[in-house]
Design a protein around this motif. Structure first.
Motif, PDB file in Angstrom:
ATOM      1  N   VAL A   1       1.280  -0.981   0.020  1.00  0.00           N
ATOM      2  CA  VAL A   1      -0.250  -0.034   0.050  1.00  0.00           C
ATOM      3  C   VAL A   1       1.119   1.139  -0.092  1.00  0.00           C
ATOM      4  CG1 VAL A   1      -1.615   1.047   1.558  1.00  0.00           C
ATOM      5  CG2 VAL A   1      -1.785  -0.756   1.435  1.00  0.00           C
ATOM      6  N   ASN A   2       0.522   2.220  -0.612  1.00  0.00           N
ATOM      7  CA  ASN A   2       1.453   3.337  -1.005  1.00  0.00           C
ATOM      8  C   ASN A   2       0.560   4.945  -0.104  1.00  0.00           C
ATOM      9  OD1 ASN A   2       2.340   6.153  -1.197  1.00  0.00           O
ATOM     10  ND2 ASN A   2       2.581   5.363  -3.982  1.00  0.00           N
ATOM     11  N   VAL A   3       0.916   5.129   1.150  1.00  0.00           N
ATOM     12  CA  VAL A   3       0.359   5.492   1.564  1.00  0.00           C
ATOM     13  C   VAL A   3       0.086   7.153   2.102  1.00  0.00           C
ATOM     14  CG1 VAL A   3      -0.382   4.211   3.802  1.00  0.00           C
ATOM     15  CG2 VAL A   3       1.676   5.956   3.787  1.00  0.00           C
ATOM     16  N   GLY A   4       1.144   7.724   1.199  1.00  0.00           N
ATOM     17  CA  GLY A   4       1.118   8.691   0.092  1.00  0.00           C
ATOM     18  C   GLY A   4       2.460   9.773   1.096  1.00  0.00           C
ATOM     19  N   VAL A   5       3.133   9.166   1.910  1.00  0.00           N
ATOM     20  CA  VAL A   5       4.286   9.935   2.458  1.00  0.00           C
ATOM     21  C   VAL A   5       5.376   8.843   2.160  1.00  0.00           C
ATOM     22  CG1 VAL A   5       3.199  11.196   3.797  1.00  0.00           C
ATOM     23  CG2 VAL A   5       3.526   8.834   4.611  1.00  0.00           C
ATOM     24  N   PRO A   6       6.730   9.646   2.546  1.00  0.00           N
ATOM     25  CA  PRO A   6       8.131   8.198   2.515  1.00  0.00           C
ATOM     26  C   PRO A   6       7.856   7.055   3.937  1.00  0.00           C
ATOM     27  CG  PRO A   6       8.939  10.706   1.921  1.00  0.00           C
ATOM     28  CD  PRO A   6       7.317  10.387   2.638  1.00  0.00           C
ATOM     29  N   VAL A   7       8.220   6.273   3.393  1.00  0.00           N
ATOM     30  CA  VAL A   7       8.366   5.005   4.605  1.00  0.00           C
ATOM     31  C   VAL A   7       9.780   4.872   4.375  1.00  0.00           C
ATOM     32  CG1 VAL A   7       7.499   2.524   5.268  1.00  0.00           C
ATOM     33  CG2 VAL A   7       6.032   4.539   4.331  1.00  0.00           C
ATOM     34  N   ILE A   8      10.700   5.180   5.724  1.00  0.00           N
ATOM     35  CA  ILE A   8      11.789   4.215   5.760  1.00  0.00           C
ATOM     36  C   ILE A   8      11.578   3.193   6.812  1.00  0.00           C
ATOM     37  CG2 ILE A   8      14.241   4.404   6.277  1.00  0.00           C
ATOM     38  CD1 ILE A   8      13.373   7.899   5.553  1.00  0.00           C
TER      39      ILE A   8
ATOM     40  N   PHE B   1      15.312  13.238  11.166  1.00  0.00           N
ATOM     41  CA  PHE B   1      14.322  14.230  10.728  1.00  0.00           C
ATOM     42  C   PHE B   1      13.467  14.379  11.808  1.00  0.00           C
ATOM     43  CE2 PHE B   1      15.028  10.334   8.184  1.00  0.00           C
ATOM     44  CZ  PHE B   1      14.981  10.554   7.041  1.00  0.00           C
ATOM     45  N   THR B   2      12.855  14.809  12.725  1.00  0.00           N
ATOM     46  CA  THR B   2      12.230  15.224  13.789  1.00  0.00           C
ATOM     47  C   THR B   2      13.294  16.942  13.478  1.00  0.00           C
ATOM     48  OG1 THR B   2      11.449  14.229  14.771  1.00  0.00           O
ATOM     49  CG2 THR B   2      11.094  15.922  16.075  1.00  0.00           C
ATOM     50  N   ARG B   3      14.476  17.266  13.781  1.00  0.00           N
ATOM     51  CA  ARG B   3      15.730  18.370  14.014  1.00  0.00           C
ATOM     52  C   ARG B   3      15.519  18.850  12.321  1.00  0.00           C
ATOM     53  NH1 ARG B   3      19.637  14.922  17.325  1.00  0.00           N
ATOM     54  NH2 ARG B   3      20.512  14.555  15.186  1.00  0.00           N
ATOM     55  N   LEU B   4      15.134  18.796  11.680  1.00  0.00           N
ATOM     56  CA  LEU B   4      14.731  19.194  10.409  1.00  0.00           C
ATOM     57  C   LEU B   4      13.724  19.834   9.746  1.00  0.00           C
ATOM     58  CD1 LEU B   4      16.576  16.499   7.287  1.00  0.00           C
ATOM     59  CD2 LEU B   4      17.703  18.538   8.576  1.00  0.00           C
TER      60      LEU B   4
ATOM     61  N   GLU C   1      26.608   5.171  16.910  1.00  0.00           N
ATOM     62  CA  GLU C   1      27.485   6.018  15.767  1.00  0.00           C
ATOM     63  C   GLU C   1      27.932   5.082  14.805  1.00  0.00           C
ATOM     64  OE1 GLU C   1      31.667   8.145  17.688  1.00  0.00           O
ATOM     65  OE2 GLU C   1      29.225   8.977  18.183  1.00  0.00           O
ATOM     66  N   PHE C   2      27.840   6.122  13.612  1.00  0.00           N
ATOM     67  CA  PHE C   2      27.520   5.864  12.251  1.00  0.00           C
ATOM     68  C   PHE C   2      29.165   6.707  11.778  1.00  0.00           C
ATOM     69  CE2 PHE C   2      23.323   6.321  12.074  1.00  0.00           C
ATOM     70  CZ  PHE C   2      22.707   4.654  11.839  1.00  0.00           C
ATOM     71  N   GLU C   3      30.121   5.078  11.075  1.00  0.00           N
ATOM     72  CA  GLU C   3      31.567   5.660  10.785  1.00  0.00           C
ATOM     73  C   GLU C   3      31.765   6.498   9.726  1.00  0.00           C
ATOM     74  OE1 GLU C   3      34.069   1.962  11.510  1.00  0.00           O
ATOM     75  OE2 GLU C   3      32.690   1.883  13.320  1.00  0.00           O
ATOM     76  N   ASP C   4      31.046   6.369   9.069  1.00  0.00           N
ATOM     77  CA  ASP C   4      30.702   7.115   7.761  1.00  0.00           C
ATOM     78  C   ASP C   4      29.223   7.748   7.346  1.00  0.00           C
ATOM     79  OD1 ASP C   4      30.755   7.574   5.226  1.00  0.00           O
ATOM     80  OD2 ASP C   4      31.050   6.537   3.916  1.00  0.00           O
ATOM     81  N   GLU C   5      29.141   8.520   8.358  1.00  0.00           N
ATOM     82  CA  GLU C   5      27.632   9.433   8.209  1.00  0.00           C
ATOM     83  C   GLU C   5      27.141  10.213   6.813  1.00  0.00           C
ATOM     84  OE1 GLU C   5      25.170  11.429  11.499  1.00  0.00           O
ATOM     85  OE2 GLU C   5      26.725  11.137  11.794  1.00  0.00           O
ATOM     86  N   LEU C   6      28.430  10.354   6.442  1.00  0.00           N
ATOM     87  CA  LEU C   6      28.097  10.884   4.902  1.00  0.00           C
ATOM     88  C   LEU C   6      27.413   9.870   4.125  1.00  0.00           C
ATOM     89  CD1 LEU C   6      28.754  13.675   3.239  1.00  0.00           C
ATOM     90  CD2 LEU C   6      30.826  12.651   2.462  1.00  0.00           C
TER      91      LEU C   6
ATOM     92  N   LEU D   1      19.598   9.319   2.690  1.00  0.00           N
ATOM     93  CA  LEU D   1      18.280   9.927   2.917  1.00  0.00           C
ATOM     94  C   LEU D   1      18.053  11.006   2.313  1.00  0.00           C
ATOM     95  CD1 LEU D   1      19.418   9.885   7.355  1.00  0.00           C
ATOM     96  CD2 LEU D   1      17.704   7.798   5.557  1.00  0.00           C
ATOM     97  N   HIS D   2      18.915  11.530   1.572  1.00  0.00           N
ATOM     98  CA  HIS D   2      18.237  12.955   1.191  1.00  0.00           C
ATOM     99  C   HIS D   2      17.472  12.967   0.251  1.00  0.00           C
ATOM    100  CE1 HIS D   2      19.690  17.171  -0.193  1.00  0.00           C
ATOM    101  NE2 HIS D   2      19.239  16.386  -1.600  1.00  0.00           N
TER     102      HIS D   2
END
Length: 333
Positions: A45-52, A75-78, A313-318, A324-325
């Protein structure tokens, strides 16, 4: 609740329990076939918003919850109205229901209670129903915890969290091994793999890295948010792999005098709690446990226990942010 058998994590020798593994393998084939059929036959089902989706290939803990919490907070901080979605394993609520301060782990499970400290969380046995309720409540983005084998929702991005120590175990599907489906099938649907290491300097086995060749792999580890308490500590945990918690305490310098492992999502009885107090008392030690266990403790008992929180803690957060971009950009169009 379930405690993973040790033979799941051995491929050869007596510890691999070859006779038992062989006897259970036909059940594993049936389990894999049922999962594959469900995935093939269900129209998401496509609920109309992105799902991660933050999922895994194995039964038990791999580090999904800290990754899910990281995404919810990021995402909340954004300024994006981000909502967590969980089936609420171990809780009696079938939902859809939004987690509130009135809920306990007996209502919604332990993981949703932890995630609700980062963002709103919905619990639903039917993930499609939960997603619709979240969108109706104003959600702009859904982060689904533990849904890699759940085909009900159309996923924008699928992150597979994998324990770097145990990998895919003995390579067999449950109950002959820890896999929920063949490793190749799980990897094929993953956009990236979060390889959860026990520490920054841990080096995964070459065979595991070979199995992940061709996938985007982002190494990560769990970092304590505080030092262990001074003095002797007695640890207990009812998570996917309690030994990971005990080892982390030792690496952090804790004077760990003893430890007790319980089944994952253990519902602690009064007798368990009394025994823990008595055991710790014999050592003149403080009790210490995980965040996930702490939310399952009665309030009267929790005051006797130190909670030891961690973050991912991600070792390659970039690289992670690069993945995610496009999700973020799609919401700004």
């Amino acid at each position: 609740m379930f405690k993973a058998p040790e033979f799941w994590y051995h491929k050869t020798g007596r510890a691999a329990a070859p006779a038992l593994r062989t006897a259970l393998s036909p059940l594993g084939w049936l389990y894999a076939k049922a999962t594959a059929k469900k995935l093939a036959d269900t129209i998401p089902v496509n609920v109309g918003v992105p799902v991660i989706c933050v999922g895994n290939a194995t039964v038990g803990g791999s580090g999904k919850t800290p990754v899910t919490r990281y995404l919810l907070e990021s995402f909340t901080r954004l300024g994006i109205r981000t909502v967590g979605l969980s089936r609420g394993y171990g809780g009696r609520e079938k939902g859809p229901v939004r987690v509130t301060s009135k809920h306990t782990y007996k209502d919604v499970g332990d993981e949703p209670l932890l995630l609700a400290s980062a963002a709103p969380v919905w619990v639903a046995a039917g993930r499609d129903e939960g997603a619709r309720a979240a969108v109706a409540g104003g959600a702009q983005l859904i982060v689904m915890d533990d849904g890699h084998q759940n085909p009900l929702l159309m996923k924008t991005l699928s992150l597979l969290v994998l324990d770097a120590e145990t990998g895919f175990g003995n390579g067999r599907v449950f109950p002959a091994g820890p896999l929920r489906e063949p490793a190749t099938a799980a990897l094929a649907r993953a956009d990236a793999v979060i390889l959860m290491k026990p520490s920054l300097d841990f080096r995964p086995e070459p065979d595991l890295l070979h199995a992940l060749a061709g996938k985007i792999v982002i190494p990560a580890h769990l970092k304590p948010l505080q030092k262990p308490p001074e003095g002797k500590v007695f640890a207990f945990a009812g998570i996917g792999r309690p030994q990971k918690f005990f080892d982390a305490l030792r690496r952090a310098g804790a004077d760990l005098v003893d430890a007790l492992a319980f089944a994952n999502h253990k519902a602690y009885a009064q007798t368990d709690l009394k025994n823990l107090l008595d055991l710790a008392g014999e050592y003149k030690a403080q009790l210490i446990t995980t965040e996930k266990d702490y939310v399952r403790l009665p309030k009267g008992f929790a005051r006797h226990v130190t909670c030891w929180p961690v973050k991912v803690e991600f070792e390659d957060e970039l690289t992670l942010r690069r993945i995610l971009h496009p999700v973020i950009e799609s919401m700004r169009r």
